[in-house]
Design a protein around this motif. Structure first.
Motif, PDB file in Angstrom:
ATOM      1  N   UNK A 200       0.826  -1.201   0.000  1.00 18.09           N
ATOM      2  CA  UNK A 200       0.000   0.000   0.000  1.00 18.09           C
ATOM      3  C   UNK A 200       0.865   1.259   0.000  1.00 18.09           C
ATOM      4  N   UNK A 201       0.275   2.344  -0.486  1.00 15.57           N
ATOM      5  CA  UNK A 201       0.910   3.656  -0.510  1.00 15.57           C
ATOM      6  C   UNK A 201       0.100   4.593   0.372  1.00 15.57           C
ATOM      7  N   UNK A 202       0.747   5.172   1.370  1.00 15.51           N
ATOM      8  CA  UNK A 202       0.126   6.126   2.278  1.00 15.51           C
ATOM      9  C   UNK A 202       0.709   7.508   2.043  1.00 15.51           C
ATOM     10  N   UNK A 203      -0.014   8.535   2.450  1.00 19.35           N
ATOM     11  CA  UNK A 203       0.523   9.897   2.438  1.00 19.35           C
ATOM     12  C   UNK A 203       0.063  10.624   3.690  1.00 19.35           C
ATOM     13  N   UNK A 204       0.841  11.625   4.088  1.00 18.32           N
ATOM     14  CA  UNK A 204       0.527  12.369   5.307  1.00 18.32           C
ATOM     15  C   UNK A 204       1.323  13.653   5.322  1.00 18.32           C
ATOM     16  N   UNK A 205       1.161  14.440   6.400  1.00 15.81           N
ATOM     17  CA  UNK A 205       2.029  15.573   6.667  1.00 15.81           C
ATOM     18  C   UNK A 205       3.204  15.108   7.513  1.00 15.81           C
ATOM     19  N   UNK A 206       4.193  15.987   7.688  1.00 22.20           N
ATOM     20  CA  UNK A 206       5.358  15.626   8.485  1.00 22.20           C
ATOM     21  C   UNK A 206       4.979  15.456   9.955  1.00 22.20           C
ATOM     22  N   UNK A 336       5.390  -1.662   1.563  1.00 24.26           N
ATOM     23  CA  UNK A 336       4.498  -0.509   1.650  1.00 24.26           C
ATOM     24  C   UNK A 336       5.311   0.775   1.827  1.00 24.26           C
ATOM     25  N   UNK A 337       4.700   1.898   1.456  1.00 26.54           N
ATOM     26  CA  UNK A 337       5.400   3.186   1.457  1.00 26.54           C
ATOM     27  C   UNK A 337       4.529   4.251   2.099  1.00 26.54           C
ATOM     28  N   UNK A 338       5.136   5.092   2.932  1.00 29.11           N
ATOM     29  CA  UNK A 338       4.518   6.317   3.440  1.00 29.11           C
ATOM     30  C   UNK A 338       5.274   7.486   2.831  1.00 29.11           C
ATOM     31  N   UNK A 339       4.581   8.339   2.086  1.00 30.34           N
ATOM     32  CA  UNK A 339       5.220   9.484   1.437  1.00 30.34           C
ATOM     33  C   UNK A 339       4.760  10.775   2.111  1.00 30.34           C
ATOM     34  N   UNK A 340       5.718  11.657   2.366  1.00 31.52           N
ATOM     35  CA  UNK A 340       5.370  12.993   2.852  1.00 31.52           C
ATOM     36  C   UNK A 340       6.551  13.935   2.666  1.00 31.52           C
ATOM     37  N   UNK A 341       6.248  15.223   2.683  1.00 34.77           N
ATOM     38  CA  UNK A 341       7.278  16.245   2.704  1.00 34.77           C
ATOM     39  C   UNK A 341       7.130  16.987   4.007  1.00 34.77           C
ATOM     40  N   UNK A 342       6.738  18.258   3.913  1.00 34.35           N
ATOM     41  CA  UNK A 342       6.453  18.999   5.141  1.00 34.35           C
ATOM     42  C   UNK A 342       4.959  18.999   5.426  1.00 34.35           C
ATOM     43  N   UNK A 343       4.189  19.706   4.586  1.00 34.43           N
ATOM     44  CA  UNK A 343       2.740  19.766   4.828  1.00 34.43           C
ATOM     45  C   UNK A 343       1.968  18.670   4.109  1.00 34.43           C
ATOM     46  N   UNK A 344       2.584  17.975   3.165  1.00 33.12           N
ATOM     47  CA  UNK A 344       1.918  16.856   2.499  1.00 33.12           C
ATOM     48  C   UNK A 344       0.895  17.256   1.466  1.00 33.12           C
ATOM     49  N   UNK A 345       0.970  18.499   0.983  1.00 31.79           N
ATOM     50  CA  UNK A 345      -0.038  18.967   0.024  1.00 31.79           C
ATOM     51  C   UNK A 345       0.547  19.331  -1.337  1.00 31.79           C
TER      52      UNK A 345
END
Length: 567
Positions: A200-206, A336-345
């Motif tokens: 699975x691929x997840x995304x979020x904020x930092x 599985x991967x969690x992707x984010x930068x700072x704000x995630x947008x």
């Protein structure tokens, strides 16, 4: 506020419009609440319409003569540049003031989509074509490990997420609420994509670790619930390691001190930094690219040097490289991967959506790509209203007038990356280049309400589904959608792995040079390919028909032969 207060000169005669690659038009300029309209008032009825929302900035060039007006150079968000020659000084001043005021109008209810009414019947309402429930159900129907949750009902947990999100079935809502408090902007980890092998691929904020190294056990439990026993995963951070560490001590209007996930608290996850430029750096890169593309008077060496030094193609390569890494983890390593930068947008959404284009053949169809934009960008919280309020030509004024409003061409970067994939795999995409160009154009200025606002919460408050028309309602009309279909398309069910070698990353001339170099020859080629494909389809149909007739004749001949008595 009324439009009449902003329009100082509703009509001016004897105005000359000059544009590269187009014949000049001389006629009457009309300024309405939403458009600049120049009409030649002749029998051939040449007309030019420009949405005020498309205007990025104007330059006033007064005439050297004391008693004449001057020229207004209008620089647009779609990178086009046009010049209006106005004779009278008073008209020159009033038209300039009117365009500036209307182009910078920031009252959503006065924007054109709230006044536009489609003249064609709506076959399919695009507002309800890709609802979160229908899209997310595709992710959870194949597994019992995930569920659609309404923990964000009324946007009380995260105002940049939709009300419906996909989270692990084993995680109760109170853990989600606690984890949201530990993530920038409340953007807790949510499911973005589930690959066919179960990764699975997840995304979020930092994470808001801060200088004190804060922990959140609920966040750790939420992320670890994604992994099975003995499984490991990757955290892909789109910042440099230096910026990510520096975020711990950054306290501003948006963050309480960010950072990265400590390895001691997330032992099953390995963190990898794949930096991608964002916000003002990305906008500065694009501004240099457009400036270089428009410099048609320079030598070949200088022109190529300016394109290279803009670093835009480097940003394209870095984004593709990051997306390929995510795709490799999901498809080849089954991780599985969690992707984010700072704000995630921003870069986070570019990477997660681009990874899906690489992995999922449905995202390479017209409706699948529309659903991807709706799910990852619009529902995912990309602030189109802020990011696309201005573009490259207004770069110098952006940070001075509103330091909190961060203009950025992240969505343009994503479309460019998709075009790179299209150019390397031209038969694997149902749509052609014009489809991407249309989406680009409407993301900055449009009669449709699809890209208005920054969040789903804002869009619901504006009642866009009731008061405006969706862009997808227009594109998906039968008489329109066929114009975007790629005549070379052959459904390709496998993963497409692009090359990111420097020679394979090309300048998207159809976007960046379309106002500088005549694109008519390329358009004619696509038309001819379409006609050839139609002829091929017709010939195949005739061949099938002839084969059937031949079989019938052979059956008839055999039947007649069997019926003839032997002597």
């Amino acid at each position: 506020m009324e439009f009449i207060e902003l329009i100082k000169a509703p009509k001016v005669d004897n105005v000359i419009l000059r544009r590269p690659l187009f014949p000049r038009i001389e006629g009457t300029l009309c300024v309405t609440g939403h458009h600049l309209i120049l009409s030649s008032r002749k029998e051939d009825a040449q007309e030019f319409w420009l949405l005020h929302r498309n205007v990025d900035v104007i330059e006033r060039r007064p005439s050297q003569s004391q008693f004449t007006g001057g020229s207004i150079v209008v620089k647009c968000k779609d990178f086009s540049v046009l010049t209006l020659d106005i004779g009278a000084t008073e008209d020159f001043i009033n038209i300039g003031d009117s365009i500036e005021a209307l182009a910078n109008l920031d009252v959503p209810g006065l924007l054109y989509p709230f006044f536009y009414r489609s003249l064609q019947p709506i076959v399919e309402d695009g507002w309800f074509a890709f609802t979160p429930e229908s899209e997310f159900s595709k992710l959870v129907l194949k597994t019992d490990d995930w569920k659609i949750s309404y923990v964000n009902k009324d946007f009380k947990v995260c105002d940049s997420y939709p009300e419906a999100v996909v989270i692990p079935k084993s995680i109760p809502d109170e853990i989600i609420v606690a984890a949201a408090g530990f993530r920038q902007g409340g953007r807790f980890p949510v499911l973005s994509y589930r690959h066919e092998n179960g990764s699975v691929l997840l995304r979020s904020g930092q994470p808001l670790v801060g200088p004190s190294g804060k922990r959140c056990k609920e966040d750790e439990k939420l992320i670890n619930a994604v992994l099975g026993p003995g499984k490991r995963g990757y955290i892909i951070d789109t910042r440099t390691q230096t910026l990510a560490q520096a975020a711990k001590v950054v306290f501003d209007w948006q963050s309480r001190g960010g950072g990265v996930e400590p390895e001691t608290s997330y032992p099953q996850w390995r963190r990898v930094h794949k930096p991608i430029d964002r916000h003002h750096n990305l906008l500065d890169s694009l501004a240099k690219l457009i400036e270089g593309c428009n410099d048609t008077a320079s030598t070949m060496d200088k022109w190529l040097s300016r394109i290279e030094s803009s670093n835009w193609l480097t940003n394209v390569r870095d984004t593709l490289n990051c997306a390929c890494l995510v795709a490799q983890c999901l498809d080849q390593d089954n991780l599985s991967v969690l992707a984010h930068g700072s704000d995630g947008t921003d870069t986070t959404l570019a990477v997660t959506s681009l990874s899906q284009v690489i992995l999922n053949p449905d995202c390479r169809t017209i409706r699948g790509f529309e659903a991807l934009i709706e799910r990852e960008w619009i529902q995912g919280g990309y602030p189109f209203g802020s990011r696309h309020f201005h573009s490259v030509y207004a770069l110098s004024a952006s940070t001075l007038k509103n330091p909190k409003r961060k203009y950025a061409p992240t969505f343009v970067l994503f479309l460019d990356c998709v075009w790179q994939l299209f150019s390397q795999f031209p038969c694997s995409f149902e749509f052609k280049e014009q489809f991407l160009l249309t989406i680009f154009q409407h993301s900055y200025a449009s009669q449709y309400g699809t890209f208005l606002g920054d969040t789903v919460c804002e869009r619901e408050a504006l009642c866009l589904t009731e008061k405006t028309v969706s862009l997808w309602s227009y594109i998906n009309r039968p008489d329109i959608i066929h114009t975007f279909i790629n005549p070379l398309y052959e459904p390709n069910p496998v993963v497409i792995w692009p090359s990111v070698a420097p020679p394979t990353i090309m300048l998207w001339s159809g976007l960046f040079l379309r106002w500088v170099v005549d694109q008519t020859p390329n358009e004619k080629v696509w038309i001819e390919m379409g006609e050839m494909r139609e002829k091929e389809t017709e010939l195949r149909r005739k061949a099938v028909k002839l084969r059937k007739e031949l079989l019938e004749l052979e059956k008839g001949a055999k039947a007649q032969q069997n019926a003839t008595p032997r002597t």
